[in-house]
Design a protein around this motif. Sequence first.
Motif, PDB file in Angstrom:
ATOM      1  N   ASN A 188      16.231 -29.840  58.455  1.00  0.00           N
ATOM      2  CA  ASN A 188      15.663 -30.287  56.868  1.00  0.00           C
ATOM      3  C   ASN A 188      14.239 -30.156  56.929  1.00  0.00           C
ATOM      4  O   ASN A 188      13.558 -30.462  56.137  1.00  0.00           O
ATOM      5  CB  ASN A 188      16.278 -31.456  56.239  1.00  0.00           C
ATOM      6  CG  ASN A 188      15.826 -32.669  56.866  1.00  0.00           C
ATOM      7  OD1 ASN A 188      14.754 -32.743  57.723  1.00  0.00           O
ATOM      8  ND2 ASN A 188      16.401 -33.793  56.589  1.00  0.00           N
ATOM      9  N   LEU A 189      13.613 -29.552  58.362  1.00  0.00           N
ATOM     10  CA  LEU A 189      12.286 -29.370  58.414  1.00  0.00           C
ATOM     11  C   LEU A 189      11.427 -30.603  58.736  1.00  0.00           C
ATOM     12  O   LEU A 189      10.262 -30.417  59.121  1.00  0.00           O
ATOM     13  CB  LEU A 189      11.442 -28.850  57.320  1.00  0.00           C
ATOM     14  CG  LEU A 189      12.223 -27.424  56.911  1.00  0.00           C
ATOM     15  CD1 LEU A 189      11.597 -26.832  55.699  1.00  0.00           C
ATOM     16  CD2 LEU A 189      12.668 -26.380  58.022  1.00  0.00           C
ATOM     17  N   TYR A 190      11.882 -31.899  58.433  1.00  0.00           N
ATOM     18  CA  TYR A 190      11.171 -33.057  58.658  1.00  0.00           C
ATOM     19  C   TYR A 190      11.890 -34.095  59.558  1.00  0.00           C
ATOM     20  O   TYR A 190      12.843 -34.360  59.622  1.00  0.00           O
ATOM     21  CB  TYR A 190      10.605 -33.549  57.171  1.00  0.00           C
ATOM     22  CG  TYR A 190       9.902 -32.656  56.505  1.00  0.00           C
ATOM     23  CD1 TYR A 190       8.479 -32.946  56.669  1.00  0.00           C
ATOM     24  CD2 TYR A 190      10.271 -31.902  55.820  1.00  0.00           C
ATOM     25  CE1 TYR A 190       7.649 -32.028  56.185  1.00  0.00           C
ATOM     26  CE2 TYR A 190       9.679 -30.988  54.794  1.00  0.00           C
ATOM     27  CZ  TYR A 190       8.226 -31.223  54.968  1.00  0.00           C
ATOM     28  OH  TYR A 190       7.053 -30.355  54.407  1.00  0.00           O
ATOM     29  N   SER A 191      10.935 -34.879  60.185  1.00  0.00           N
ATOM     30  CA  SER A 191      11.580 -36.058  60.816  1.00  0.00           C
ATOM     31  C   SER A 191      10.558 -37.134  60.059  1.00  0.00           C
ATOM     32  O   SER A 191       9.441 -37.380  60.456  1.00  0.00           O
ATOM     33  CB  SER A 191      11.137 -35.933  62.346  1.00  0.00           C
ATOM     34  OG  SER A 191      11.575 -37.302  63.047  1.00  0.00           O
ATOM     35  N   VAL A 192      11.350 -38.040  59.525  1.00  0.00           N
ATOM     36  CA  VAL A 192      10.633 -39.007  58.458  1.00  0.00           C
ATOM     37  C   VAL A 192       9.421 -38.087  57.797  1.00  0.00           C
ATOM     38  O   VAL A 192       9.865 -37.481  56.917  1.00  0.00           O
ATOM     39  CB  VAL A 192       9.900 -40.058  59.377  1.00  0.00           C
ATOM     40  CG1 VAL A 192       9.564 -41.117  58.297  1.00  0.00           C
ATOM     41  CG2 VAL A 192      10.826 -40.675  60.451  1.00  0.00           C
ATOM     42  N   TYR A 193       8.110 -38.282  58.082  1.00  0.00           N
ATOM     43  CA  TYR A 193       7.165 -37.651  57.201  1.00  0.00           C
ATOM     44  C   TYR A 193       6.473 -36.567  58.083  1.00  0.00           C
ATOM     45  O   TYR A 193       5.335 -36.118  57.527  1.00  0.00           O
ATOM     46  CB  TYR A 193       5.907 -38.361  56.636  1.00  0.00           C
ATOM     47  CG  TYR A 193       6.658 -39.837  55.884  1.00  0.00           C
ATOM     48  CD1 TYR A 193       7.417 -39.610  54.819  1.00  0.00           C
ATOM     49  CD2 TYR A 193       6.418 -41.058  56.450  1.00  0.00           C
ATOM     50  CE1 TYR A 193       7.936 -40.514  54.007  1.00  0.00           C
ATOM     51  CE2 TYR A 193       6.969 -42.249  55.617  1.00  0.00           C
ATOM     52  CZ  TYR A 193       7.810 -41.973  54.609  1.00  0.00           C
ATOM     53  OH  TYR A 193       8.129 -42.972  53.865  1.00  0.00           O
ATOM     54  N   THR A 194       6.786 -36.004  59.118  1.00  0.00           N
ATOM     55  CA  THR A 194       6.424 -34.990  59.969  1.00  0.00           C
ATOM     56  C   THR A 194       7.093 -33.631  59.995  1.00  0.00           C
ATOM     57  O   THR A 194       8.189 -33.933  60.265  1.00  0.00           O
ATOM     58  CB  THR A 194       6.194 -35.677  61.367  1.00  0.00           C
ATOM     59  OG1 THR A 194       5.578 -37.122  61.431  1.00  0.00           O
ATOM     60  CG2 THR A 194       5.387 -34.740  62.216  1.00  0.00           C
ATOM     61  N   ASN A 195       6.412 -32.661  59.783  1.00  0.00           N
ATOM     62  CA  ASN A 195       7.173 -31.396  59.630  1.00  0.00           C
ATOM     63  C   ASN A 195       7.203 -30.899  61.268  1.00  0.00           C
ATOM     64  O   ASN A 195       6.881 -31.769  62.046  1.00  0.00           O
ATOM     65  CB  ASN A 195       6.673 -30.425  58.721  1.00  0.00           C
ATOM     66  CG  ASN A 195       5.421 -30.018  59.197  1.00  0.00           C
ATOM     67  OD1 ASN A 195       5.076 -29.968  60.374  1.00  0.00           O
ATOM     68  ND2 ASN A 195       4.361 -29.816  58.065  1.00  0.00           N
ATOM     69  N   LEU A 196       7.854 -29.868  61.281  1.00  0.00           N
ATOM     70  CA  LEU A 196       8.231 -29.329  62.607  1.00  0.00           C
ATOM     71  C   LEU A 196       7.059 -28.939  63.383  1.00  0.00           C
ATOM     72  O   LEU A 196       7.068 -29.000  64.485  1.00  0.00           O
ATOM     73  CB  LEU A 196       9.375 -28.123  62.483  1.00  0.00           C
ATOM     74  CG  LEU A 196      10.383 -28.274  62.297  1.00  0.00           C
ATOM     75  CD1 LEU A 196      11.300 -26.863  61.767  1.00  0.00           C
ATOM     76  CD2 LEU A 196      11.405 -28.954  63.403  1.00  0.00           C
ATOM     77  N   SER A 197       5.847 -28.348  62.836  1.00  0.00           N
ATOM     78  CA  SER A 197       4.947 -28.071  63.473  1.00  0.00           C
ATOM     79  C   SER A 197       4.123 -28.960  64.591  1.00  0.00           C
ATOM     80  O   SER A 197       3.959 -28.344  65.629  1.00  0.00           O
ATOM     81  CB  SER A 197       3.840 -27.158  62.552  1.00  0.00           C
ATOM     82  OG  SER A 197       3.378 -28.163  61.574  1.00  0.00           O
ATOM     83  N   PRO A 198       3.937 -30.110  64.089  1.00  0.00           N
ATOM     84  CA  PRO A 198       3.233 -30.846  65.303  1.00  0.00           C
ATOM     85  C   PRO A 198       4.573 -31.501  66.244  1.00  0.00           C
ATOM     86  O   PRO A 198       4.127 -31.978  67.545  1.00  0.00           O
ATOM     87  CB  PRO A 198       3.025 -32.186  64.312  1.00  0.00           C
ATOM     88  CG  PRO A 198       2.999 -32.026  63.270  1.00  0.00           C
ATOM     89  CD  PRO A 198       4.363 -30.886  63.045  1.00  0.00           C
ATOM     90  N   ARG A 199       5.698 -31.073  66.100  1.00  0.00           N
ATOM     91  CA  ARG A 199       6.825 -31.673  67.084  1.00  0.00           C
ATOM     92  C   ARG A 199       7.232 -30.671  68.033  1.00  0.00           C
ATOM     93  O   ARG A 199       7.749 -31.019  69.074  1.00  0.00           O
ATOM     94  CB  ARG A 199       7.899 -32.269  66.134  1.00  0.00           C
ATOM     95  CG  ARG A 199       7.282 -33.439  65.276  1.00  0.00           C
ATOM     96  CD  ARG A 199       8.633 -34.143  64.448  1.00  0.00           C
ATOM     97  NE  ARG A 199       9.127 -33.313  63.359  1.00  0.00           N
ATOM     98  CZ  ARG A 199      10.355 -32.663  63.311  1.00  0.00           C
ATOM     99  NH1 ARG A 199      11.365 -33.047  64.421  1.00  0.00           N
ATOM    100  NH2 ARG A 199      10.705 -31.966  62.273  1.00  0.00           N
ATOM    101  N   GLN A 200       7.513 -29.444  67.497  1.00  0.00           N
ATOM    102  CA  GLN A 200       8.218 -28.448  68.251  1.00  0.00           C
ATOM    103  C   GLN A 200       7.283 -27.180  68.170  1.00  0.00           C
ATOM    104  O   GLN A 200       6.549 -26.873  67.290  1.00  0.00           O
ATOM    105  CB  GLN A 200       9.398 -28.116  67.744  1.00  0.00           C
ATOM    106  CG  GLN A 200      10.440 -29.428  67.642  1.00  0.00           C
ATOM    107  CD  GLN A 200      11.632 -29.093  67.221  1.00  0.00           C
ATOM    108  OE1 GLN A 200      12.460 -27.916  67.114  1.00  0.00           O
ATOM    109  NE2 GLN A 200      12.290 -30.032  66.686  1.00  0.00           N
TER     110      GLN A 200
END
Length: 327
Positions: free
Chosen positions: A178-190
Amino acid sequence: MVYSMTTTADSLLKYYTLAQRIRIVEERIAAEYSKGEMRCPVHLSIGQEIVSAAVGMAQETSDTAVSSHRAHAHYLAKGGDLYRMIAEIFGRVTGCCKGRGGSMHLIDLSVGFLGSSAIVGNSIPVGVGAGFTHKLDKSGQLAFTFFGDGAIEEGAFYESVNFATVNQIPVVFLCENNLYSVYTNLSPRQPASRKIHEMVAAMGLKSFEINSLDPIVCLQETLAHVTWARENQTPIFLEYKTYRWLEHCGPNDDDGLEYRPNGELKAWKLQDSLTTLRESLVANHSATFSELDALDSAITTEVSQVFEKVRKDQFPTLSDSMQDVYA
């Protein structure tokens, strides 16, 4: 290649009923939550329910399933008891965990739902373990394990995929992206250039991406991929492109926090899979809006009756709370 399967008008109506029931239940939870009777966090799947419904259509009662913190839809789609789920959220002794687990700890062994866990990625190896049991028993069952895109970042995910692939365990990995982990989208994470299903395919597992915005294709492809896994008794990975409408944890709209790009939530709502499915049933499968309205009304009545029944139930006693507890 796994090809999509055809679906009948009856199966599509069942699919709609399952998805709509999940939405109406969760909308009622959201509407009632501020009364303070549900004394546990709730993670709602409004906007994502078509995924659970599609998987539910592909599951058999004898199959097993595990989930994570956003588990209501998975539990209901597997055939879990609505009354026992709501009782659990209300903390009543009649709940599926006797009122001790709340929203994030649901279980119904009678339909093969082995449980859900609040720890991100924690249930993935449990699902693989269940699949390993099916393999050893030669039962022909499948194990389904649900998780979000955030769980891809946990070491348990990679260990589980590796073990399932090496040992050819009949487990269906279901990633609701769903594009988000809590309030963080994919771009800083993957990595921006990486697609999750392609990365998993590189680990030796058949992997596919399914777009939930087309509900009929979503169902057809889910049925086809799960049928392939069942016939071959081998693992498979399905990544669903989906989107949650409400806040990560809680019943409210959090678009005002501005962690989502302006207009993104509105755009997803305008492409609502349930609305698309409803319109398709009328345009192409002989349903009428009045029939669907009557169906929706019946579900709403059922949900209201469950909530009122639960309110009359007792809270667990100290003795109740000590049963089946292990340390």
